[in-house]
Design a protein around this motif. Structure first.
Motif, PDB file in Angstrom:
ATOM      1  N   CYS A   1      -3.698 -11.439   2.159  1.00  0.00           N
ATOM      2  CA  CYS A   1      -3.837 -11.330   1.042  1.00  0.00           C
ATOM      3  C   CYS A   1      -4.686 -12.150   0.208  1.00  0.00           C
ATOM      4  CB  CYS A   1      -2.538 -10.994   0.187  1.00  0.00           C
ATOM      5  SG  CYS A   1      -1.524 -12.726   0.241  1.00  0.00           S
TER       6      CYS A   1
ATOM      7  N   ARG B   1      -0.308  -6.721 -10.108  1.00  0.00           N
ATOM      8  CA  ARG B   1      -1.440  -7.052 -10.746  1.00  0.00           C
ATOM      9  C   ARG B   1      -2.856  -6.739 -10.314  1.00  0.00           C
ATOM     10  NH1 ARG B   1       0.598 -11.287 -13.812  1.00  0.00           N
ATOM     11  NH2 ARG B   1      -1.097 -12.211 -14.469  1.00  0.00           N
TER      12      ARG B   1
ATOM     13  N   HIS C   1      -2.350 -17.151  -5.739  1.00  0.00           N
ATOM     14  CA  HIS C   1      -1.702 -17.818  -7.023  1.00  0.00           C
ATOM     15  C   HIS C   1      -1.768 -16.729  -8.293  1.00  0.00           C
ATOM     16  CE1 HIS C   1      -5.897 -18.129  -8.285  1.00  0.00           C
ATOM     17  NE2 HIS C   1      -5.613 -18.695  -9.578  1.00  0.00           N
ATOM     18  N   ILE C   2      -0.837 -17.108  -9.082  1.00  0.00           N
ATOM     19  CA  ILE C   2      -0.993 -16.429 -10.289  1.00  0.00           C
ATOM     20  C   ILE C   2      -0.900 -17.293 -11.452  1.00  0.00           C
ATOM     21  CG2 ILE C   2       0.212 -14.987 -12.113  1.00  0.00           C
ATOM     22  CD1 ILE C   2       1.304 -13.116  -9.572  1.00  0.00           C
TER      23      ILE C   2
ATOM     24  N   PHE D   1       3.005  -9.909  -7.398  1.00  0.00           N
ATOM     25  CA  PHE D   1       1.331  -9.922  -7.169  1.00  0.00           C
ATOM     26  C   PHE D   1       0.672  -8.673  -7.014  1.00  0.00           C
ATOM     27  CE2 PHE D   1       2.535 -14.362  -6.439  1.00  0.00           C
ATOM     28  CZ  PHE D   1       1.493 -15.006  -6.471  1.00  0.00           C
TER      29      PHE D   1
ATOM     30  N   TYR E   1      -4.495  -6.831  -0.672  1.00  0.00           N
ATOM     31  CA  TYR E   1      -3.249  -6.917   0.138  1.00  0.00           C
ATOM     32  C   TYR E   1      -3.646  -6.020   1.560  1.00  0.00           C
ATOM     33  CZ  TYR E   1       1.427  -6.378   1.940  1.00  0.00           C
ATOM     34  OH  TYR E   1       2.453  -6.470   2.930  1.00  0.00           O
TER      35      TYR E   1
ATOM     36  N   PHE F   1      -5.877  -8.061  -6.993  1.00  0.00           N
ATOM     37  CA  PHE F   1      -4.971  -8.848  -5.779  1.00  0.00           C
ATOM     38  C   PHE F   1      -5.009  -7.705  -4.686  1.00  0.00           C
ATOM     39  CE2 PHE F   1      -1.094  -9.242  -3.387  1.00  0.00           C
ATOM     40  CZ  PHE F   1      -1.217 -10.560  -2.897  1.00  0.00           C
TER      41      PHE F   1
ATOM     42  N   ARG G   1       6.056 -11.903  -3.534  1.00  0.00           N
ATOM     43  CA  ARG G   1       4.490 -11.227  -3.636  1.00  0.00           C
ATOM     44  C   ARG G   1       4.669 -10.015  -4.213  1.00  0.00           C
ATOM     45  NH1 ARG G   1       3.815 -11.024   2.074  1.00  0.00           N
ATOM     46  NH2 ARG G   1       4.483  -8.920   1.926  1.00  0.00           N
TER      47      ARG G   1
END
Length: 495
Positions: A328, A218, A332-333, A215, A223, A221, A212
């Motif tokens: 979160c 980016r 996915h990415i 992530f 969280y 995202f 994670r």
């Protein structure tokens, strides 16, 4: 199916992946490059799925992907728990219910796991006086199962390993990975490194996920993590004369307003007792005598069952552990990585759905794989779209239920049934629960309005004596004023 040779190569901590002034194959760096090219050629026929984390959800996921025929590589930071002398990590007993059982059934593991669980038909509420009151979980014959975390994890790892297209890699700590290429770097004992490339990376590495972290670099995202002010401590209630010290087919609960204790049965006739309490309360207790004094005040019926000497010793064996809730989105990415289990949605353990939600992640992903013919570019965004609202709902519900367990001991049967004994989506179950509450409240309001209308009709038909009404109203007013005004010393002496 014949499994292709491993496509992993070791890389020293100081080495670089590519070296332009050397021929491929001239040293370990060139060997790494040629190995990667060869592995890419081999993978034209079958995609490679790398599952990071060999805990409960990771091991189950390995079974799901292997069953579909993917080449599956599982990577775990710890050693193989099946060989470890001491199993590190959380040890809170688990409550297995319908969602989790359905996931196990998909990979042929339900019967084996259920045979090693203990049915719990109801909660058993222990009052301060020692009175015990059962509250059923569902309809007659419905139950949840108390299962041992370590044993379940071992069974799932063994099941994953039976697939010829699965390889388990222990002592592999993920250090970095690339979202575009699927290239992962793992640290090994003694400082060496290994690099592996995969078509899909599945992050099942827990609440403090290394997957994670990528992530978080980016944009867009979301969280958040929340530590609750309570910690937990585990104690063991031994058997008495070779039998359970309490009735075994219950989840025992001692609610005490700001803290509580629960106990789940084990196959060896012990109970695992878990004390949930604010950290500052744990810290107030510093001696064996204070432990006994605390239990005599709040859990007197538990002292002879656990044993005073055991309490004095075990209370200080390990410090209280923290509990965190993680949310979160998205999960996915692109088409390269997806998060599942605690890596996506760690929840506090007060609805008994943490493992069940993680296991259901595996089923939902599998169902979407069927829907989109295993096209990761379509499957991953759809999985995030479908699963995020449900996981956020159960995270919120687990937080809410802690207050219910501590204070009111009231359990909405409708909601518990949908969450525990069906696969109704979590957020849908919560919406229905809110709708039901509104209907009930409206019903109560209409009932009150009807009663008032009936009373008004009776007043018109049978008018009261105004003098008597005035006296009554005056008395009521005086009583209300007395409630609002704190009594003086003189007034108190007259009560």
């Amino acid at each position: 199916m014949q499994r292709p040779s491993s496509f992993k190569s070791k890389l020293s901590s100081s080495a670089k992946l590519f070296e332009p002034d050397r021929e491929p194959g001239s040293d370990h760096r060139g060997t790494l490059l040629s190995d990667m090219e060869e592995s890419a050629h081999r993978r034209e026929d079958k995609k490679v799925v790398a599952v990071v984390g060999a805990g409960l959800v990771g091991a189950l996921n390995a079974c799901f992907f292997a069953k579909r025929g993917f080449e599956v590589e599982v990577f775990e930071t710890r050693e193989d728990i099946r060989k470890a002398k001491v199993v590190k990590g959380r040890s809170i007993n688990l409550a297995l219910s319908h969602r989790g059982r359905t996931a196990l059934k998909h990979v042929g593991m339900e019967d084996k796991i259920v045979s090693k669980g203990i049915p719990m038909n109801a909660r058993m509420i222990h009052s301060l006086s020692g009175k015990q009151s059962p509250i059923p979980y569902g309809k007659k014959g419905q139950y949840i199962l108390s299962v041992d975390r370590a044993n379940l994890n071992k069974e799932l790892l063994t099941a994953a390993e039976t697939y010829p297209n699965t390889k388990l890699n222990f002592d592999h700590k993920l250090q970095d990975w690339n979202a575009e290429t699927g290239l992962m770097t793992f640290g090994r004992p003694h400082g060496s490194k290994t690099q592996t490339q995969a078509d899909l990376i599945v992050g099942c590495d827990g609440a403090f996920s290394a997957v994670r972290k990528q992530f978080l670099r980016r944009s867009r995202f979301n969280y958040s993590q929340t530590y609750i002010p309570h910690g937990y401590m585990e104690l063991t209630m031994p058997p008495r004369n070779g039998e359970f010290a309490m009735k075994p087919n219950y989840l025992h609960i001692w609610p005490r307003n700001t803290f509580m204790m629960i106990a789940l049965p084990n196959l060896d006739k012990t109970f695992t007792c878990t004390l949930f309490m604010p950290f500052e309360e744990f810290e107030k207790i510093s001696t064996g005598d204070e432990v006994i004094e605390f239990f005599q005040k709040y859990f007197p019926d538990a002292i002879p069952l656990i044993g005073a000497a055991t309490l004095r010793r075990d209370y200080f064996r390990l410090p209280a552990q923290a509990m965190v809730s993680v949310k979160c989105s998205p999960y996915h990415i692109g088409d390269k990585c997806v998060l599942m289990g605690d890596a996506a949605h760690a929840v506090v353990p007060f609805y008994g759905q943490g493992m069940n939600a993680g296991f259901e992640d595996c089923i939902v992903f599998d169902e979407i794989m069927n829907q989109f013919n295993e096209d990761f570019s379509a499957v991953l965004p759809e999985y995030s779209r479908v699963r995020v609202p449900d996981d956020h709902a159960i995270a919120d519900l687990a937080m809410y239920n802690y207050i219910e367990l501590l204070i009111s001991n009231s359990f909405g049967f409708f909601l518990v049934f949908q969450v525990t004994f069906t696969r109704t989506r979590y957020h849908v179950a919560v919406e229905r629960w809110h709708w039901q509450d509104k209907v009930i409240n409206r019903g109560l309001l209409l009932g009150a309005v009807g009663a008032a209308a009936g009373g008004f009709y009776l007043l018109i038909k049978n008018p009261p004596d105004i003098n008597k009404l005035a006296i009554t109203a005056e008395k009521v007013w005086n009583k209300m004023a007395a409630l609002k005004t704190p009594p003086s010393v003189g007034a108190a002496s007259q009560i």
